[in-house]
Scaffold this motif. Structure first.
Motif, PDB file in Angstrom:
ATOM      1  N   SER A 154      -9.216   9.636  -8.294  1.00 11.07           N
ATOM      2  CA  SER A 154      -9.216   8.179  -8.135  1.00 11.07           C
ATOM      3  C   SER A 154     -10.034   7.461  -9.202  1.00 11.07           C
ATOM      4  N   TYR A 159      -1.814   0.208   8.037  1.00  7.37           N
ATOM      5  CA  TYR A 159      -3.113   0.807   7.720  1.00  7.37           C
ATOM      6  C   TYR A 159      -4.264   0.149   8.459  1.00  7.37           C
ATOM      7  N   ASN A 168      -3.930   0.995  -4.660  1.00  2.59           N
ATOM      8  CA  ASN A 168      -4.507   2.270  -4.224  1.00  2.59           C
ATOM      9  C   ASN A 168      -3.952   3.451  -5.014  1.00  2.59           C
ATOM     10  N   ASN A 169      -4.827   4.428  -5.251  1.00  2.00           N
ATOM     11  CA  ASN A 169      -4.360   5.753  -5.617  1.00  2.00           C
ATOM     12  C   ASN A 169      -3.776   6.386  -4.350  1.00  2.00           C
ATOM     13  N   ASN A 170      -3.190   7.562  -4.452  1.00  2.00           N
ATOM     14  CA  ASN A 170      -2.588   8.197  -3.278  1.00  2.00           C
ATOM     15  C   ASN A 170      -2.653   9.712  -3.428  1.00  2.00           C
ATOM     16  N   LEU A 205      -9.949  -2.785  -6.655  1.00  2.46           N
ATOM     17  CA  LEU A 205      -8.932  -1.940  -6.026  1.00  2.46           C
ATOM     18  C   LEU A 205      -7.587  -2.643  -5.967  1.00  2.46           C
ATOM     19  N   HIS A 206      -7.611  -3.946  -5.717  1.00  3.46           N
ATOM     20  CA  HIS A 206      -6.369  -4.690  -5.522  1.00  3.46           C
ATOM     21  C   HIS A 206      -5.656  -5.025  -6.828  1.00  3.46           C
ATOM     22  N   LEU A 261      -0.628   7.426   2.265  1.00  5.77           N
ATOM     23  CA  LEU A 261      -2.079   7.581   2.392  1.00  5.77           C
ATOM     24  C   LEU A 261      -2.428   8.317   3.680  1.00  5.77           C
ATOM     25  N   TRP A 311      -8.297   8.350   3.296  1.00  7.87           N
ATOM     26  CA  TRP A 311      -8.371   6.987   2.740  1.00  7.87           C
ATOM     27  C   TRP A 311      -8.952   5.977   3.734  1.00  7.87           C
ATOM     28  N   THR A 354       0.842  -1.190   0.000  1.00  5.51           N
ATOM     29  CA  THR A 354       0.000   0.000   0.000  1.00  5.51           C
ATOM     30  C   THR A 354       0.881   1.245   0.000  1.00  5.51           C
ATOM     31  N   ARG A 400      -8.176   2.903 -13.043  1.00  4.43           N
ATOM     32  CA  ARG A 400      -9.147   2.603 -11.983  1.00  4.43           C
ATOM     33  C   ARG A 400     -10.584   2.919 -12.403  1.00  4.43           C
TER      34      ARG A 400
END
Length: 416
Positions: free
Chosen positions: A119, A241, A220-222, A215-216, A40, A44, A36, A124
């Motif tokens: 995002s 997280y 993740n976007n950030n 998502l996986h 973040l 998030w 990850t 995505r």
């Protein structure tokens, strides 16, 4: 296999299970060791908060359904029975009703975070589309749930909202009669809404699983919108997280608990504590607060456009306000994701947030005078933001330079 994975079966039983159904391996690699982005922030954490809210709504909803009677003669009294006579019924009913508001508050924060940090952009798009689909189903589920107490606002809200289907040419009336189970909101309507309100959360839960899967795949976007370039940019999801999400959930539960124990009815409408009466119309019919922005859009179209009358125009506008979110990834073509590096975008984005809050406020006001004019301006900006502003900004805006990597950004802030 995840680059952070250190999974090794600890004993013979675990190895036997791993060879046949690798649940433990899957959990470790995709939930615990999942790489990850290390930057973040707490915006998030609302994904985990939403998963918690969904679980709370499903569990309390199942228990409430054991005591609820979906019949127009008994529905209102059965809700009062739950609140007064069922063990912990008052708390269960409060958690479920307040939970709907908290759920929508969290989902709006989640959506607006996605809008600001881009995002929804490649790769995505599917993740975003699944999220918008979940949001639309949440709205349908919440509306049907609002009808179940069979108070005045429940009955008249159902009458007004279901009636919008009659504006659709040719198929509108058959859909309306199918939804109501007759020519007016009555016992068949309540039975249909109860069945669908019970079913839809499980469909939402299935879509949430797909949402997490989507998502996986890209990760993740950030906050800076730069893709992961090496293992230096990431940390394992657990414990970094999981602990952050757990802390955020505890903080989120504090106002949640305050509403449940000290003001459980403050978010509802007083008229809904009066039993439904088809002969007495409330002075001002309004849905729950989380549906008000789209209710405003529906009411703002009070004029005819060519062959489209105002009623159909309102339905098209309200439906379009939701469906336009599905095509957002193709409307905003800017190569920069994060609003932190888009100076012009930020002004329009925060104006859009203010505009959305204004739409929410206007939905609770009577459709008259200045309110109508302001509503039209807000609806115009809502659509202009997606159709005009974002495409134009993608062409003319000069973004700030992006960091070379997530690590460079994190280390740069630390040095500063």
């Amino acid at each position: 296999m995840s680059e952070h994975s250190t999974y090794n079966p600890a004993n013979g039983v675990e190895k036997w299970l791993d060879d046949r159904l690798p649940v433990v391996r899957f959990t470790k690699e995709h939930l615990m060791d999942f790489p990850t982005p290390k930057n973040l922030n707490y915006w998030w954490t609302f994904g985990a908060i939403l998963a918690m809210c969904l679980g709370v709504q499903i569990v309390t909803g199942i228990i409430l359904a054991m005591h609820y009677t979906p019949n127009v003669e008994m529905a209102f009294d059965s809700v009062e029975h739950i609140r007064r006579n069922v063990n912990a019924g008052r708390e269960l009913q409060a958690v479920h009703s307040v939970g709907a508001s908290m759920f929508f508050f969290a989902v709006y924060v989640h959506i607006f975070r996605g809008l600001y940090f881009g995002s929804y952009k490649a790769p995505r798009e599917i993740l975003w589309i699944l999220g918008v689909t979940i949001f639309i189903l949440m709205m349908a589920t919440a509306f049907m749930g609002y009808v179940l107490p069979w108070g005045q606002m429940s009955f008249w809200g159902a009458t007004v909202i279901t009636n919008i289907f009659s504006a659709i040419p040719i198929v509108g009336d058959p859909i309306l009669q199918l939804l109501r189970g007759g020519f007016a909101v009555d016992n068949p309507t309540l039975n249909r809404f109860f069945s669908l309100h019970y079913l839809l959360p499980f469909i939402i839960a299935a879509l949430v699983v797909l949402h997490i899967w989507a998502l996986h795949v890209p990760g993740n976007n950030n906050p800076i919108g730069v893709e992961v370039k090496s293992s230096r940019d990431t940390v394992p999801f657990h414990p970094y997280y999981t602990m952050k999400d757990a802390f955020a959930m505890v903080v989120f539960l504090i106002p949640f608990a305050w509403f449940v124990f000290f003001a459980p009815d403050i978010l509802g409408h007083p008229d809904n504590y009066i039993q439904a009466n088809s002969q007495v119309t409330p002075t001002h019919i309004v849905p729950e607060w989380y549906l008000l922005p789209f209710y405003t859009i529906l009411r703002a179209i009070d004029f005819n456009v060519l062959f489209i009358d105002s009623k159909l125009g309102g339905v098209i506008a309200m439906g379009g306000a939701l469906l336009i979110l599905l095509v957002l990834p193709w409307l905003d073509r800017s190569p920069v994701r994060s609003g932190n590096f888009r100076p012009m975008f930020r002004w329009f984005y925060w104006l859009f947030v203010l505009n959305f809050i204004t739409l929410t406020y206007l939905g609770a006001q009577p459709a008259e005078g200045t309110y109508v004019l302001i509503a039209k301006i807000c609806v115009a900006y809502y659509f202009a933001y997606f159709i005009i502003i974002l495409p134009v900004l993608a062409r003319i805006e000069v973004p700030k330079p992006l960091p070379a990597s997530i690590s460079e950004s994190v280390l740069g802030k630390a040095n500063a």
